[in-house]
Design a protein around this motif. Sequence first.
Motif, PDB file in Angstrom:
ATOM      1  N   ASP A 150      20.859 -82.050 -13.505  1.00 43.04           N
ATOM      2  CA  ASP A 150      21.623 -80.993 -14.166  1.00 43.04           C
ATOM      3  C   ASP A 150      22.329 -80.158 -13.098  1.00 43.04           C
ATOM      4  O   ASP A 150      21.734 -79.811 -12.077  1.00 43.04           O
ATOM      5  N   LEU A 151      23.586 -79.857 -13.328  1.00 46.69           N
ATOM      6  CA  LEU A 151      24.328 -78.946 -12.466  1.00 46.69           C
ATOM      7  C   LEU A 151      24.266 -77.580 -13.130  1.00 46.69           C
ATOM      8  O   LEU A 151      24.615 -77.455 -14.312  1.00 46.69           O
ATOM      9  N   VAL A 152      23.785 -76.582 -12.399  1.00 46.23           N
ATOM     10  CA  VAL A 152      23.710 -75.233 -12.953  1.00 46.23           C
ATOM     11  C   VAL A 152      24.743 -74.350 -12.273  1.00 46.23           C
ATOM     12  O   VAL A 152      25.155 -74.607 -11.147  1.00 46.23           O
ATOM     13  N   VAL A 153      25.159 -73.321 -12.977  1.00 40.93           N
ATOM     14  CA  VAL A 153      26.112 -72.360 -12.438  1.00 40.93           C
ATOM     15  C   VAL A 153      25.309 -71.190 -11.874  1.00 40.93           C
ATOM     16  O   VAL A 153      24.474 -70.603 -12.567  1.00 40.93           O
ATOM     17  N   LEU A 154      25.555 -70.893 -10.597  1.00 39.02           N
ATOM     18  CA  LEU A 154      24.858 -69.801  -9.931  1.00 39.02           C
ATOM     19  C   LEU A 154      25.744 -68.572  -9.820  1.00 39.02           C
ATOM     20  O   LEU A 154      26.963 -68.699  -9.686  1.00 39.02           O
ATOM     21  N   VAL A 155      25.107 -67.419  -9.868  1.00 39.68           N
ATOM     22  CA  VAL A 155      25.798 -66.164  -9.582  1.00 39.68           C
ATOM     23  C   VAL A 155      25.032 -65.460  -8.474  1.00 39.68           C
ATOM     24  O   VAL A 155      23.810 -65.592  -8.361  1.00 39.68           O
ATOM     25  N   LYS A 156      25.751 -64.758  -7.632  1.00 31.00           N
ATOM     26  CA  LYS A 156      25.116 -63.950  -6.595  1.00 31.00           C
ATOM     27  C   LYS A 156      24.641 -62.676  -7.276  1.00 31.00           C
ATOM     28  O   LYS A 156      25.399 -62.014  -7.988  1.00 31.00           O
ATOM     29  N   ALA A 157      23.384 -62.361  -7.105  1.00 26.02           N
ATOM     30  CA  ALA A 157      22.811 -61.171  -7.738  1.00 26.02           C
ATOM     31  C   ALA A 157      22.226 -60.274  -6.665  1.00 26.02           C
ATOM     32  O   ALA A 157      21.640 -60.759  -5.694  1.00 26.02           O
ATOM     33  N   SER A 158      22.388 -58.987  -6.817  1.00 22.41           N
ATOM     34  CA  SER A 158      21.753 -58.050  -5.889  1.00 22.41           C
ATOM     35  C   SER A 158      20.248 -58.066  -6.159  1.00 22.41           C
ATOM     36  O   SER A 158      19.809 -58.503  -7.227  1.00 22.41           O
ATOM     37  N   PRO A 159      19.453 -57.604  -5.208  1.00 23.50           N
ATOM     38  CA  PRO A 159      17.992 -57.683  -5.387  1.00 23.50           C
ATOM     39  C   PRO A 159      17.492 -57.042  -6.678  1.00 23.50           C
ATOM     40  O   PRO A 159      16.607 -57.587  -7.327  1.00 23.50           O
ATOM     41  N   ASP A 160      18.086 -55.918  -7.066  1.00 22.39           N
ATOM     42  CA  ASP A 160      17.614 -55.225  -8.269  1.00 22.39           C
ATOM     43  C   ASP A 160      18.117 -55.860  -9.568  1.00 22.39           C
ATOM     44  O   ASP A 160      17.684 -55.488 -10.654  1.00 22.39           O
ATOM     45  N   GLU A 161      19.031 -56.837  -9.479  1.00 24.50           N
ATOM     46  CA  GLU A 161      19.523 -57.524 -10.669  1.00 24.50           C
ATOM     47  C   GLU A 161      18.666 -58.727 -11.055  1.00 24.50           C
ATOM     48  O   GLU A 161      18.873 -59.316 -12.108  1.00 24.50           O
ATOM     49  N   ILE A 162      17.719 -59.100 -10.201  1.00 25.37           N
ATOM     50  CA  ILE A 162      16.835 -60.234 -10.492  1.00 25.37           C
ATOM     51  C   ILE A 162      15.569 -59.693 -11.146  1.00 25.37           C
ATOM     52  O   ILE A 162      14.859 -58.886 -10.552  1.00 25.37           O
ATOM     53  N   LYS A 163      15.320 -60.141 -12.363  1.00 25.20           N
ATOM     54  CA  LYS A 163      14.212 -59.622 -13.184  1.00 25.20           C
ATOM     55  C   LYS A 163      13.274 -60.752 -13.592  1.00 25.20           C
ATOM     56  O   LYS A 163      13.652 -61.923 -13.588  1.00 25.20           O
ATOM     57  N   PRO A 164      12.044 -60.408 -13.997  1.00 26.47           N
ATOM     58  CA  PRO A 164      11.154 -61.434 -14.552  1.00 26.47           C
ATOM     59  C   PRO A 164      11.833 -62.151 -15.720  1.00 26.47           C
ATOM     60  O   PRO A 164      12.478 -61.522 -16.560  1.00 26.47           O
ATOM     61  N   GLY A 165      11.712 -63.473 -15.725  1.00 24.82           N
ATOM     62  CA  GLY A 165      12.359 -64.293 -16.744  1.00 24.82           C
ATOM     63  C   GLY A 165      13.617 -64.968 -16.232  1.00 24.82           C
ATOM     64  O   GLY A 165      14.029 -65.995 -16.765  1.00 24.82           O
ATOM     65  N   ASP A 166      14.243 -64.408 -15.183  1.00 24.66           N
ATOM     66  CA  ASP A 166      15.438 -65.027 -14.601  1.00 24.66           C
ATOM     67  C   ASP A 166      15.055 -66.301 -13.857  1.00 24.66           C
ATOM     68  O   ASP A 166      13.949 -66.419 -13.330  1.00 24.66           O
ATOM     69  N   ILE A 167      15.997 -67.231 -13.793  1.00 26.40           N
ATOM     70  CA  ILE A 167      15.800 -68.468 -13.031  1.00 26.40           C
ATOM     71  C   ILE A 167      16.595 -68.321 -11.741  1.00 26.40           C
ATOM     72  O   ILE A 167      17.786 -67.980 -11.780  1.00 26.40           O
ATOM     73  N   ILE A 168      15.928 -68.547 -10.599  1.00 28.81           N
ATOM     74  CA  ILE A 168      16.599 -68.425  -9.305  1.00 28.81           C
ATOM     75  C   ILE A 168      16.488 -69.742  -8.530  1.00 28.81           C
ATOM     76  O   ILE A 168      15.624 -70.570  -8.812  1.00 28.81           O
ATOM     77  N   ILE A 169      17.375 -69.903  -7.572  1.00 27.24           N
ATOM     78  CA  ILE A 169      17.283 -71.000  -6.615  1.00 27.24           C
ATOM     79  C   ILE A 169      17.055 -70.347  -5.262  1.00 27.24           C
ATOM     80  O   ILE A 169      17.748 -69.390  -4.895  1.00 27.24           O
ATOM     81  N   TYR A 170      16.040 -70.856  -4.539  1.00 28.64           N
ATOM     82  CA  TYR A 170      15.771 -70.288  -3.216  1.00 28.64           C
ATOM     83  C   TYR A 170      15.522 -71.388  -2.201  1.00 28.64           C
ATOM     84  O   TYR A 170      15.135 -72.499  -2.536  1.00 28.64           O
ATOM     85  N   ARG A 171      15.795 -71.052  -0.923  1.00 26.54           N
ATOM     86  CA  ARG A 171      15.557 -71.970   0.189  1.00 26.54           C
ATOM     87  C   ARG A 171      14.070 -72.020   0.485  1.00 26.54           C
ATOM     88  O   ARG A 171      13.389 -70.994   0.447  1.00 26.54           O
ATOM     89  N   THR A 172      13.589 -73.215   0.794  1.00 27.00           N
ATOM     90  CA  THR A 172      12.170 -73.364   1.081  1.00 27.00           C
ATOM     91  C   THR A 172      11.922 -74.517   2.038  1.00 27.00           C
ATOM     92  O   THR A 172      12.737 -75.413   2.152  1.00 27.00           O
ATOM     93  N   SER A 173      10.784 -74.464   2.684  1.00 25.52           N
ATOM     94  CA  SER A 173      10.358 -75.599   3.505  1.00 25.52           C
ATOM     95  C   SER A 173       9.331 -76.426   2.725  1.00 25.52           C
ATOM     96  O   SER A 173       8.827 -77.419   3.222  1.00 25.52           O
ATOM     97  N   CYS A 174       9.042 -76.019   1.491  1.00 19.87           N
ATOM     98  CA  CYS A 174       8.037 -76.705   0.663  1.00 19.87           C
ATOM     99  C   CYS A 174       8.612 -77.843  -0.154  1.00 19.87           C
ATOM    100  O   CYS A 174       7.903 -78.446  -0.944  1.00 19.87           O
ATOM    101  N   SER A 175       9.883 -78.129  -0.008  1.00 15.02           N
ATOM    102  CA  SER A 175      10.517 -79.181  -0.806  1.00 15.02           C
ATOM    103  C   SER A 175      11.379 -80.051   0.095  1.00 15.02           C
ATOM    104  O   SER A 175      12.005 -79.557   1.029  1.00 15.02           O
ATOM    105  N   ALA A 176      11.429 -81.330  -0.195  1.00 18.81           N
ATOM    106  CA  ALA A 176      12.234 -82.263   0.603  1.00 18.81           C
ATOM    107  C   ALA A 176      13.720 -81.898   0.544  1.00 18.81           C
ATOM    108  O   ALA A 176      14.450 -82.132   1.494  1.00 18.81           O
ATOM    109  N   THR A 177      14.165 -81.323  -0.570  1.00 16.38           N
ATOM    110  CA  THR A 177      15.577 -80.967  -0.707  1.00 16.38           C
ATOM    111  C   THR A 177      15.914 -79.664  -0.009  1.00 16.38           C
ATOM    112  O   THR A 177      17.074 -79.391   0.245  1.00 16.38           O
ATOM    113  N   GLY A 178      14.898 -78.856   0.255  1.00 19.64           N
ATOM    114  CA  GLY A 178      15.147 -77.564   0.888  1.00 19.64           C
ATOM    115  C   GLY A 178      15.395 -76.436  -0.093  1.00 19.64           C
ATOM    116  O   GLY A 178      15.531 -75.288   0.304  1.00 19.64           O
TER     117      GLY A 178
END
Length: 140
Positions: free
Chosen positions: A9-37
Amino acid sequence: MLPLLQEGDLVVLVKASPDEIKPGDIIIYRTSCSATGYIVHRVIAVNIIGDNYYYRTAGDNNLVTISVSKNQVNLKDPTIVKILAEKNNSLLILKLVEDIPCYDSPYGISYSRVVGKVLEIHGIPLKIPYLGYISIALGK
């Protein structure tokens, strides 16, 4: 994030300020815990420490069922999805498993690792099925 989001699935991302991210939101983050990063997960809690924002996250499909004593459970715990049954002094609950090994602090994922927030329209993520396979095939 199965069953809501599928691989490819291709998702559309928006840049959100820290206070705009709330419980229930779906985020994408960088990690070393996944092969894709990158990991796509739902925010279950936000911790603000000084001027820094941290997000506790879990995938929608990372669930466990556990039995606990009523006096040993905090029903305000954001990882509790549903109470399945109640008998005498115990509860059978459905609970999300957090990404604790991927956290960069005891508080969660730092805002500096957040790539973006998935755009939602009336609570439904904006996605284009299968189009994301192009990016996967290119290794990006």
